[in-house]
Scaffold this active site. Structure first.
Site, PDB file in Angstrom:
ATOM      1  N   ILE A  65      41.755  36.293  34.874  1.00 53.53           N
ATOM      2  CA  ILE A  65      40.670  36.998  35.556  1.00 53.53           C
ATOM      3  C   ILE A  65      41.272  38.200  36.288  1.00 53.53           C
ATOM      4  CG2 ILE A  65      38.715  36.798  37.129  1.00 53.53           C
ATOM      5  CD1 ILE A  65      38.812  33.772  36.756  1.00 53.53           C
ATOM      6  N   PRO A  66      41.653  39.240  35.517  1.00 57.38           N
ATOM      7  CA  PRO A  66      42.171  40.436  36.173  1.00 57.38           C
ATOM      8  C   PRO A  66      41.073  41.057  37.035  1.00 57.38           C
ATOM      9  CG  PRO A  66      42.088  40.725  33.775  1.00 57.38           C
ATOM     10  CD  PRO A  66      41.593  39.365  34.081  1.00 57.38           C
ATOM     11  N   HIS A  67      41.450  41.515  38.208  1.00 58.76           N
ATOM     12  CA  HIS A  67      40.450  42.116  39.082  1.00 58.76           C
ATOM     13  C   HIS A  67      41.093  43.147  39.987  1.00 58.76           C
ATOM     14  CE1 HIS A  67      41.976  38.434  40.999  1.00 58.76           C
ATOM     15  NE2 HIS A  67      41.830  39.059  42.144  1.00 58.76           N
ATOM     16  N   GLY A  68      40.244  44.028  40.485  1.00 53.42           N
ATOM     17  CA  GLY A  68      40.728  45.066  41.364  1.00 53.42           C
ATOM     18  C   GLY A  68      39.601  45.639  42.190  1.00 53.42           C
ATOM     19  N   LEU A 103      37.087  41.985  36.588  1.00 51.71           N
ATOM     20  CA  LEU A 103      36.094  42.322  37.603  1.00 51.71           C
ATOM     21  C   LEU A 103      36.619  43.466  38.462  1.00 51.71           C
ATOM     22  CD1 LEU A 103      33.403  41.528  38.960  1.00 51.71           C
ATOM     23  CD2 LEU A 103      34.727  39.969  40.407  1.00 51.71           C
TER      24      LEU A 103
END
Length: 149
Positions: A65-68, A103
């Protein structure tokens, strides 16, 4: 925030043979940039990479779940990618990752960010759901799996 409300059909992709963590994050940034006209792919990629430097977003069972955080105000953006085969992503269980739900959330929406991450993790904890996601053959099939959830 409801994951189904976040994800748009043009932000779901089935990829063939994406070979590295950086390439996956580049794909995510490219797709997300179509929804975030005030940001470049480079800005989005930097946000994702900065988060990965804190620790891998690979949560196990072949899921990441890569997110920034992003600076312009607006709505969060979600991107769902499935890669065949999986790639080395430094996940907590050291298994290859083939399902990526990214996300990007405006900096002023931290509560939404955390709630949405928890919702995403819950969805991907369902083995039947993961099986249906992994068996999607087209972008449209993949989107329909999430819509039906």
């Amino acid at each position: 925030m409801n994951v189904k409300l976040l994800l748009q059909p043009d932000c779901t992709k089935v990829l063939a043979d994406c070979q590295s963590k950086k390439k996956i994050l580049e794909h995510i940034a490219e797709i997300a940039s179509t929804k975030l006209p005030d940001l470049t792919c480079t800005d989005i990629l930097a946000s994702l990479m900065n988060r990965e430097k804190l620790g891998s977003t690979g949560i196990g069972n072949g899921v990441a779940i890569p997110h920034g955080k992003i600076t312009p105000k607006g709505e969060p953006v979600a991107v769902l990618l499935v890669s065949h085969p999986g790639i080395n992503y430094d996940a907590i269980d050291n298994r290859p990752v083939d399902v990526f739900f990214a996300l990007l959330v405006p900096e002023d929406q931290c509560d939404v960010h955390l709630q949405t991450l928890a919702s995403i993790a819950e969805i991907f904890d369902n083995k039947d759901m993961l099986k249906r996601i992994r068996s999607a053959e087209t972008d449209n099939d993949l989107y329909n799996v999430i819509e039906a959830a």
